[in-house]
Design a protein around this motif. Structure first.
Motif, PDB file in Angstrom:
ATOM      1  N   TYR A  35       6.308  10.842   0.426  1.00  0.00           N
ATOM      2  CA  TYR A  35       5.334  10.947   1.493  1.00  0.00           C
ATOM      3  C   TYR A  35       5.299   8.954   1.686  1.00  0.00           C
ATOM      4  O   TYR A  35       4.078   8.719   2.143  1.00  0.00           O
ATOM      5  N   GLY A  36       6.160   8.503   1.075  1.00  0.00           N
ATOM      6  CA  GLY A  36       6.188   7.109   1.315  1.00  0.00           C
ATOM      7  C   GLY A  36       6.083   6.200   0.368  1.00  0.00           C
ATOM      8  O   GLY A  36       5.208   6.556  -0.827  1.00  0.00           O
ATOM      9  N   LYS A  37       6.874   5.263   0.156  1.00  0.00           N
ATOM     10  CA  LYS A  37       6.981   4.115  -0.780  1.00  0.00           C
ATOM     11  C   LYS A  37       5.825   3.040  -0.741  1.00  0.00           C
ATOM     12  O   LYS A  37       5.053   3.014   0.469  1.00  0.00           O
TER      13      LYS A  37
ATOM     14  N   LEU B 178      -0.909  -1.863  -4.339  1.00  0.00           N
ATOM     15  CA  LEU B 178       0.245  -2.240  -5.723  1.00  0.00           C
ATOM     16  C   LEU B 178       0.438  -3.739  -5.380  1.00  0.00           C
ATOM     17  O   LEU B 178       0.966  -4.100  -4.343  1.00  0.00           O
ATOM     18  N   VAL B 179       0.335  -4.466  -6.515  1.00  0.00           N
ATOM     19  CA  VAL B 179       0.651  -5.976  -6.260  1.00  0.00           C
ATOM     20  C   VAL B 179       2.120  -6.255  -6.363  1.00  0.00           C
ATOM     21  O   VAL B 179       2.801  -5.570  -7.227  1.00  0.00           O
TER      22      VAL B 179
ATOM     23  N   TYR C 107       1.022  -1.199   0.016  1.00  0.00           N
ATOM     24  CA  TYR C 107      -0.029   0.016   0.025  1.00  0.00           C
ATOM     25  C   TYR C 107       0.768   1.144   0.047  1.00  0.00           C
ATOM     26  O   TYR C 107       1.639   1.420   0.692  1.00  0.00           O
ATOM     27  N   GLN C 108       0.627   2.270  -0.781  1.00  0.00           N
ATOM     28  CA  GLN C 108       1.338   3.348  -1.024  1.00  0.00           C
ATOM     29  C   GLN C 108       0.696   4.425  -0.446  1.00  0.00           C
ATOM     30  O   GLN C 108      -0.796   4.618  -1.093  1.00  0.00           O
ATOM     31  N   PRO C 109       0.843   5.440   0.441  1.00  0.00           N
ATOM     32  CA  PRO C 109       0.225   6.533   0.968  1.00  0.00           C
ATOM     33  C   PRO C 109      -0.406   7.453  -0.049  1.00  0.00           C
ATOM     34  O   PRO C 109       0.715   7.975  -0.918  1.00  0.00           O
ATOM     35  N   ILE C 110      -1.434   8.074   0.005  1.00  0.00           N
ATOM     36  CA  ILE C 110      -1.819   9.240  -0.792  1.00  0.00           C
ATOM     37  C   ILE C 110      -2.178  10.483   0.292  1.00  0.00           C
ATOM     38  O   ILE C 110      -2.946  10.189   1.166  1.00  0.00           O
ATOM     39  N   TYR C 111      -1.377  11.308   0.250  1.00  0.00           N
ATOM     40  CA  TYR C 111      -1.128  12.314   1.380  1.00  0.00           C
ATOM     41  C   TYR C 111      -1.930  13.757   0.936  1.00  0.00           C
ATOM     42  O   TYR C 111      -1.748  14.018  -0.130  1.00  0.00           O
TER      43      TYR C 111
ATOM     44  N   GLU D  25       1.439  -4.157   4.504  1.00  0.00           N
ATOM     45  CA  GLU D  25       0.219  -3.716   5.428  1.00  0.00           C
ATOM     46  C   GLU D  25       0.751  -3.079   6.873  1.00  0.00           C
ATOM     47  O   GLU D  25       0.326  -2.073   7.188  1.00  0.00           O
ATOM     48  N   THR D  26       1.481  -4.052   7.558  1.00  0.00           N
ATOM     49  CA  THR D  26       1.853  -3.650   8.978  1.00  0.00           C
ATOM     50  C   THR D  26       2.603  -2.515   8.910  1.00  0.00           C
ATOM     51  O   THR D  26       2.544  -1.561   9.733  1.00  0.00           O
ATOM     52  N   GLU D  27       3.515  -2.409   7.882  1.00  0.00           N
ATOM     53  CA  GLU D  27       4.375  -1.144   7.789  1.00  0.00           C
ATOM     54  C   GLU D  27       3.923   0.000   7.661  1.00  0.00           C
ATOM     55  O   GLU D  27       3.905   0.949   8.143  1.00  0.00           O
ATOM     56  N   CYS D  28       2.796  -0.299   6.541  1.00  0.00           N
ATOM     57  CA  CYS D  28       2.032   1.090   6.256  1.00  0.00           C
ATOM     58  C   CYS D  28       1.064   1.400   7.414  1.00  0.00           C
ATOM     59  O   CYS D  28       1.184   2.649   7.829  1.00  0.00           O
TER      60      CYS D  28
END
Ligand code: C2E
Ligand code: CA
Ligand code: CA
Length: 330
Positions: free
Chosen positions: A304-306, A102-103, A85-89, A310-313
């Motif tokens: 804003y994040g790669k 993103l797979v 999962y990539q953040p949208i800020y 999920e846990t890291e996100c």
């Protein structure tokens, strides 16, 4: 082949290619025809005379493609895909408001296989439909387990990519909705991302899908805006709810003064239409600041994040909230 052949009122153009395959017997007869297809696809369609010769480099590319294709089938069977999962800020709210799913696919021998490499293959051989089902299911599980019980995370929606092959299916809604229902995920929590290339493949059907999904509260974002022959006509033709400007456009905005003027105008047009705008590929603070000054709503980029597991996100989002609260206190 220089003249088209008329068939049932349609003109059909044929082309021919002469392929040179050194040591073709090493490939085995079962692969030879596929190799010819692979070779001819490497030559631009506009080129009239085709004389293609496969060298060692081309052969290596073909064999890698075959290996990845075989691995795709295994990965579906054995559930080897992962979703990052990539953040949208949100620049206005100063927090992460959405995520893009993103797979990911890894193999011990092949290493991490980039989606840009395996997604086009999956689109060609049809496995994209199964991969998309896996990704959607995973997103709904994630939403049900972590996001719905924790509104304080502030995640409003997950963006899921959909491929052209899925859109050609009139039952797209019927294939997506039951998954959301199974996990009690409200429809507004999934946004479907569609590229302009996909939208124009079957424009009437696409428009119908968008209206049908609109009735149940599910929206579409236009992905990679500016990467194809994009122009504002897509914004008029299709009821997109959000526009994502392609990362190459973002990069040229900061590198090329002419591109900067053009892109600034595109941004203004999208803003005048009242459509939320996401700029992709933002990697530096200066870029984020400049886009904030232009009134851009949201940013998706390494700054804003790669894309993360999920846990890291989840950890990342909580850390961002904590930093915002601390900043608010000081
Ligand atoms: P996309 O939909 O445009 O996804 C954004 C891509 O840009 C991701 O690459 C992401 O890692 C990359 N990206 C985001 N921010 C930055 C940045 O600041 N700098 C750089 N250099 N790159 C950035 P990724 O994950 O490799 O995916 C590539 C493409 O593969 C996606 O492009 C999408 O077209 C396709 N794809 C990925 N997952 C799926 C999926 O589940 N379904 C379908 N149909 N396609 C997918
Ligand atoms: Ca996307
Ligand atoms: Ca994109």
């Amino acid at each position: 082949f220089s003249h088209p052949i008329a068939m049932e009122g349609e003109e059909i153009l044929f082309s021919a290619a002469i392929c040179g395959i050194p040591y073709g017997n090493q490939l085995g007869s079962e692969n030879l025809l596929n190799y010819v297809e692979y070779l001819t696809a490497l030559v631009p369609r506009t080129q009239e005379t085709l004389l293609v010769r496969g060298d060692e480099y081309v052969k290596h590319g073909f064999l890698r493609q075959k290996t990845i294709e075989a691995y795709l089938y295994r990965a579906i069977e054995e559930d080897l895909f992962e979703v990052y999962y990539q953040p949208i800020y949100s620049l206005k709210e100063k927090c992460v408001v959405s995520l893009e799913a993103l797979v990911r696919l890894k193999d011990e021998k092949l290493g991490a296989i980039p989606p840009d490499e395996f997604i086009p293959l999956a689109e060609q051989n049809g496995t994209i439909t199964q991969i998309s089902e896996i990704v959607l299911e995973e997103c709904c599980r994630f939403l049900a387990k972590h996001v719905l019980p924790n509104p304080s995370l502030g995640i409003r929606t997950i963006h899921v990519n959909i491929a052209a092959a899925q859109c050609l299916n009139r039952n797209l809604k019927e294939s997506i909705l039951p998954v959301l229902e199974r996990y009690h995920v409200p429809t507004h929590m999934i946004t479907l991302e569609l590229t302009e290339r996909t939208a124009i493949e079957a424009p009437k059907l696409m428009l119908w899908h968008m209206q049908e999904f609109g009735k149940i509260g599910m929206g579409f974002a236009m992905d990679d805006y500016g990467s194809g022959n994009s122009n504002c006509s897509y914004l008029i033709r299709f009821p997109f709810r959000e526009i994502k400007i392609d990362k190459n456009m973002t990069w040229s905005y900061f590198e090329n003064p002419t591109a900067k003027i053009v892109i600034e105008n595109e941004i203004k047009t999208i803003q005048k239409l009242g459509l939320p705008l996401i700029m992709e590929g933002v990697e530096k603070k200066e870029q984020s600041d400049a886009l904030e000054a232009l009134g851009v709503d949201m940013i998706q980029g390494y700054y804003y994040g790669k894309p993360m597991p999920e846990t890291e996100c989840l950890r990342y989002i909580r850390r961002m909230h904590f930093a915002k609260e601390e900043y608010g206190k000081s």
